[in-house]
Design an enzyme around this catalytic site. Structure first.
Site: not given
Length: 468
Positions: A319, A322-324, A468
């Site tokens: 998670t 995934w955001h960066g 993102f």
């Protein structure tokens, strides 16, 4: 092109709606596909081919999985097509999003000087990649039928209301709407109202408090005090909520205007009484995606507490990633993994007995601290900011901090009130009776006028989740 731009509000959207309502039903998907491609190409003309590749790639994989099921080869040919789909999507996502991050990490650890590729991240790639992957997985599971019309499938993938920053709309969420959606004046009006509420969140609330955070994060030396740091953290906490939830409201409203029913993405997360509850209310479509396609297949909570903690670690590591492509995002994911693991193992007993106010303050304290880690791309900058927040090496306050708190305290109260469910409940009661519809029209018209005025006069108008 962003939803809160004059070009979109006064040019693109009216033109798309006009042609859409005039077009025959059989041509509406084609029109939405063409409009969505234009919308994406306005900001990312170079990378439109990547999105088209993902579309055709998973359309073919979906048809192949369906064909394998009909021929009794679901466990061989069908599984191979699914693996190709998941691996191919993740390969494209990882190449564009994480290659330079990996090279930088190798250079830092090994002392090498490998050259960076300098890749620009395609806008929205994290969102539409997850959508197309969920489609092929659901076809393989037999939960949905493969879409045979390439134009309809392309429209689903490229649909501009949710293309750039979600919500993550799985095909099974709108399967019926793709081919057999119905429109009504009431639904269109409801969608317009939802869109304008989201626009107001963005233009009137997020942009204004975001400008404060942007200024505070640049302060150095004696200007930065403990009181100023907490004001900045509170500012970003409200900015990211109203920015992202406002975008989601606009996306859901636009979907309704075109006959789609997108899933909700936020449920007043700042009212949560635990970190677990917070993540049930924040970015709900992302949480649902990870839960259904990663956490549960890994075993969820079925393998005992140790297995559950291990699965939580995997989910929250991914998670964060995934955001960066940055260590701050990984650290942010691990931060929430620790908090959630503690709640499941120990803190749930305390939170069950504690007063609601204590639970709420506990939650918002850790959420606010977490947003600082999220917001600062550089870990050293994040650590320095957190030290200032906790009075390490910085004054507790100064005249500048006192002045800023006095100026922004009323606005912070407005933001706090607007982040609760009370305005929604009050509006439902106020506008429930038909006789009050003129008041509702005046209210939405006022939101539009004020939002346009702020957008025309202001220059600070970012969308935080675009990266993102």
């Amino acid at each position: 092109m962003v939803f809160s731009s004059i070009v979109f509000l006064c040019g693109f959207l009216p033109a798309v709606l006009l042609v859409y309502f005039l077009a025959p039903k059989r041509l509406r998907n084609l029109w939405l596909l063409l409009a969505s491609l234009f919308f994406y190409a306005w900001g990312e003309p170079r990378y439109i081919l990547i999105m088209l590749f993902s579309t055709v790639f998973d359309y073919c994989n979906g048809r192949l999985i369906e064909f394998a099921g009909k021929k009794g080869r679901r466990n061989t040919l069908g599984r191979a097509a699914l693996i190709i789909s998941v691996a191919g999507n993740l390969a494209v996502l990882c190449f564009f999003k994480y290659t330079d991050f990996v090279i930088n990490t190798v250079n830092a650890l090994a002392g090498t000087q490998l050259g960076l590729l300098g890749l620009t991240l395609p806008i929205g790639i994290s969102f539409y990649t997850f959508q197309t992957m969920s489609y092929t997985i659901d076809v393989y599971r037999g939960e949905i039928k493969a879409q045979h019309n390439l134009i309809s499938f392309g429209m689903y993938v490229c649909l501009f209301p949710q293309l750039i920053a979600g919500p993550i709309v799985r095909y099974k969420d709108i399967q019926r709407d793709v081919d057999r959606r119905e429109l009504s004046a009431e639904q269109t009006a409801r969608g317009l109202q939802r869109f304008l509420i989201g626009l107001a969140k963005k233009a009137l609330l997020a942009n204004q408090i975001g400008a404060l955070w942007d200024g505070i994060r640049k302060l150095t030396g004696a200007d930065m005090s403990m009181a100023m740091a907490w004001l900045g953290a509170a500012a970003f906490t409200f900015q990211i909520y109203f920015d992202f939830s406002g975008y989601s409201d606009m996306a859901i409203g636009l979907g309704e205007m075109f006959g789609f029913h997108f899933p909700e993405n936020f449920d007043h997360p700042y009212e949560a009484g635990s970190i677990t509850e917070f993540w049930r209310r924040w970015h709900m479509t992302l949480g649902a995606w990870f839960r259904e396609y990663l956490y549960i297949p890994l075993g969820g909570s079925r393998k005992g507490l140790p297995g559950q903690i291990c699965n939580l670690w995997i989910v929250w590591f991914l998670t964060g990633l995934w955001h960066g492509a940055g260590w701050n995002f990984i650290l942010w994911g691990m931060y929430y993994f620790v908090l959630l693991a503690l709640e499941k193992c120990v803190l749930w007993r305390v939170l069950e007995r504690a007063p609601k106010l204590f639970c709420h303050l506990y939650t918002m304290f850790f959420v606010t601290v977490g947003w600082v880690v999220f917001a600062c791309d550089d870990i050293q900058a994040s650590a320095g900011y957190l030290k200032t927040m906790f009075g390490m090496g910085a004054a507790y306050g100064n005249r500048l901090a006192l002045y800023e708190w006095e100026i922004y305290a009323p606005f912070l109260c407005v933001l706090l009130f607007a982040s609760t469910a009370f305005p929604v409940k009050a509006a439902k009661k106020l506008f429930k009776k038909p006789l009050r519809q003129p008041l509702l029209m005046a209210y939405t018209a006022a939101l539009l006028a004020l939002s346009l005025a702020f957008l025309v006069s202001g220059s600070y108008n970012p969308f935080l989740y675009f990266r993102f």
